[in-house]
Enzyme design. Structure first.
Site, PDB file in Angstrom:
ATOM      1  N   LYS A 197      12.168  31.459  60.647  1.00 43.22           N
ATOM      2  CA  LYS A 197      11.391  31.903  59.375  1.00 43.22           C
ATOM      3  C   LYS A 197       9.888  30.856  59.421  1.00 43.22           C
ATOM      4  O   LYS A 197       9.726  30.321  60.039  1.00 43.22           O
ATOM      5  CB  LYS A 197      12.332  31.661  58.342  1.00 43.22           C
ATOM      6  CG  LYS A 197      11.155  31.574  56.618  1.00 43.22           C
ATOM      7  CD  LYS A 197      11.869  31.402  55.743  1.00 43.22           C
ATOM      8  CE  LYS A 197      11.696  30.959  54.462  1.00 43.22           C
ATOM      9  NZ  LYS A 197      12.777  30.737  53.144  1.00 43.22           N
ATOM     10  N   LYS A 255      11.964  36.568  60.491  1.00 44.68           N
ATOM     11  CA  LYS A 255      11.460  36.836  59.371  1.00 44.68           C
ATOM     12  C   LYS A 255      10.090  36.265  59.518  1.00 44.68           C
ATOM     13  O   LYS A 255       9.761  34.484  59.449  1.00 44.68           O
ATOM     14  CB  LYS A 255      11.954  35.893  57.745  1.00 44.68           C
ATOM     15  CG  LYS A 255      11.561  35.963  56.055  1.00 44.68           C
ATOM     16  CD  LYS A 255      11.819  35.361  55.772  1.00 44.68           C
ATOM     17  CE  LYS A 255      11.723  35.367  54.273  1.00 44.68           C
ATOM     18  NZ  LYS A 255      11.683  34.194  53.486  1.00 44.68           N
TER      19      LYS A 255
HETATM   20  C1  PBG Z   1      12.992  30.424  50.056  1.00 46.41           C
HETATM   21  C2  PBG Z   1      12.502  31.625  50.311  1.00 46.41           C
HETATM   22  C3  PBG Z   1      11.481  32.556  50.566  1.00 46.41           C
HETATM   23  C4  PBG Z   1      11.796  33.593  50.778  1.00 46.41           C
HETATM   24  C5  PBG Z   1      12.668  34.215  50.771  1.00 46.41           C
HETATM   25  N1  PBG Z   1      13.602  32.454  50.656  1.00 46.41           N
HETATM   26  C6  PBG Z   1      10.150  32.142  50.575  1.00 46.41           C
HETATM   27  C7  PBG Z   1       9.969  30.466  50.836  1.00 46.41           C
HETATM   28  O1  PBG Z   1       9.951  30.229  51.820  1.00 46.41           O
HETATM   29  O2  PBG Z   1       8.470  30.236  50.398  1.00 46.41           O
HETATM   30  C8  PBG Z   1      10.377  35.245  50.823  1.00 46.41           C
HETATM   31  C9  PBG Z   1      11.084  36.047  50.711  1.00 46.41           C
HETATM   32  C10 PBG Z   1       9.492  36.886  50.780  1.00 46.41           C
HETATM   33  O3  PBG Z   1       8.420  36.769  50.252  1.00 46.41           O
HETATM   34  O4  PBG Z   1       9.819  38.414  50.081  1.00 46.41           O
HETATM   35  N2  PBG Z   1      14.078  30.638  49.314  1.00 46.41           N
END
Ligand code: PBG
Length: 333
Positions: A197, A255
Site C-alpha cells: 500500500k 493499492k
Molecule cells: C485506511 C484506508 C485508506 C484507504 C483504504 N483504507 C486511506 C489511507 O490510507 O489514507 C483508501 C481507499 C481509497 O482511496 O479509495 N483505512
C-alpha cells in the site's frame, strides 16, 4: 513478397473472434464493492468528490448490499465513519461501533451468500487521522498500534466478518491480527492484507468519504509517508508481500492499482495466494469527473481499467465501479 507472415488483425475481425481469443475476462465474480457506513445519520449522505458514492445509514447499506447480491457481486468491504473520534480510535473495536453493527445487520441479511470484509484500521476513528496512536514525537507508535488492531480484529470477528483487511501498514500487523483471531477461536476468519500500500495522493476523495483530515504538516506528520510505501519503490513491495504471507495473510493486495500495475504483476509472480488490487477513490473520481465533462466514456474506461488490472495479474478488484460494472456485465444499463 514483403508481406508479413503474421497477420494478427485476422483475429480481430469480429467481435466473436475477439471474444474467443481474449486473454483476460472480467466477470462479476472479480468485483468487491467498497461501502461506507456512517453512525448517526438518518439519510444517506452523498460524497461530493465521489459522484455516485454515499455514506450509508445502516438501513441504506443493507438495501445496497441486497441489490449487489442480486447483481451477483460476491463481496463487499466496509468502512465505518463514527460519530466521535479520539486519540486511540476506540470506535474501531467498540462492540457497538458502526462497522460491527453493520456487519451484524448484513450477516443476518445475506448469510453466507456474500463475503463480508471489513477494512481494519484506526484512521477513520482517530481524531488526528493517523492509522494508529501517536508517540510524543508525533510518529505512529507501531507496536502499540498492533495491540489495538488485535482488538479491532476480535470485535469484527465477534460481529461475524468473513475477512479482516488490515490497511494500516504497521510492521507485524498480519501476525498480530492472526494471533488475535485465533485466540478468539475465529480461526475461520481470513486476512486480506493491504500488503503493498503506497502513500498515494490518490486517496484524497476517500478522506472526504470518511471525514479524515491528517493532522500535522505534509511531508512531516501530515501524511502517511512514515508508514505507507514510497511510490518510487517496487522491489520493496516484494519484501512487504513476502512478510505478510509468512505472517499468515490469506490474500494480499496492491493499492492503488492503475499507477502500480508493475507491482500487481510482480506480486502475481511472487506469491501463490490470491492477489487483489484496489482501484482507489482518486482513480474512480478522475474517471467520473472527466465523464461528467463529456471528455471520456465513463463506462468504457471503467471496464478498461478493471480489465487492465486483471490483465496485470489481479484475481479480484476492489472498485467503486463494482455496482456499475455488475450492471453492465449483466447486460442492464
Ligand atoms: C485506511 C484506508 C485508506 C484507504 C483504504 N483504507 C486511506 C489511507 O490510507 O489514507 C483508501 C481507499 C481509497 O482511496 O479509495 N483505512
Amino acid at each position: 513478397m514483403g508481406f508479413p507472415e503474421q497477420r494478427p488483425r485476422r483475429l480481430r475481425r469480429s467481435a466473436a473472434l475477439r471474444r474467443l481469443v481474449a486473454e483476460t475476462r472480467i466477470s462479476v465474480d472479480d468485483l468487491v464493492a467498497p461501502l461506507f457506513v456512517r453512525e448517526g445519520i438518518a439519510e444517506p449522505v452523498p460524497i461530493a468528490s465521489m459522484p455516485g458514492v454515499v455514506q450509508h445509514t445502516r438501513e441504506s447499506l443493507r438495501r445496497e448490499v441486497v441489490e449487489l447480491r442480486a447483481l451477483g457481486v460476491p463481496a463487499v468491504i466496509l468502512f465505518g465513519v463514527p460519530k466521535a473520534k479520539d486519540p486511540q480510535g476506540s470506535g474501531a473495536w467498540d462492540a457497538e461501533g458502526i462497522v460491527q453493527l453493520a456487519i451484524g445487520d448484513l450477516r443476518a441479511e445475506v448469510g453466507s451468500e456474500m463475503v463480508l470484509m471489513a477494512d481494519l484500521c484506526l484512521d477513520e476513528y482517530t481524531d488526528h487521522g493517523h492509522c494508529g496512536p501517536l508517540r510524543a514525537d508525533g510518529e505512529v507508535d507501531n507496536d502499540t498500534t498492533l495491540g489495538l488492531y488485535a482488538r479491532v480484529a476480535a470485535a469484527q470477528a465477534a460481529a461475524g466478518v468473513d475477512v479482516c483487511a488490515p490497511s494500516g501498514m504497521m510492521d507485524g500487523q498480519v501476525a498480530a491480527i492472526r494471533a488475535a483471531l485465533d485466540a478468539e477461536g475465529a480461526t475461520d476468519v481470513g486476512i486480506l492484507a493491504y500488503s503493498a500500500k503506497y502513500a498515494s495522493a490518490l486517496y484524497g476523495p476517500f478522506r472526504d468519504a470518511v471525514d479524515v483530515t491528517i493532522s500535522g504538516a505534509p511531508g512531516a506528520a501530515g501524511d502517511r509517508c512514515g508508514y505507507q510505501q514510497d511510490w518510487r519503490n517496487a522491489r520493496e513491495a516484494l519484501v512487504e508481500l513476502r512478510a505478510d504471507v509468512s505472517e499468515g495473510a490469506d490474500m494480499v493486495m496492491v493499492k492503488p492499482a492503475m499507477a502500480y500495475l508493475d507491482v500487481v504483476a510482480a506480486a502475481r509472480a511472487e506469491v501463490d495466494v490470491p492477489v487483489a488490487a484496489y482501484h482507489v477513490s482518486g482513480e474512480y473520481s478522475m474517471v467520473m469527473a472527466a465523464g461528467e465533462r463529456g471528455w471520456l466514456d465513463t463506462d468504457a474506461v471503467a471496464l478498461e481499467h478493471v480489465g487492465a488490472i486483471r490483465r496485470a495479474g489481479a484475481d479480484f478488484v476492489l472498485t467503486y465501479f463494482a455496482r456499475r460494472l455488475a450492471e453492465i456485465l449483466a447486460g442492464a444499463s
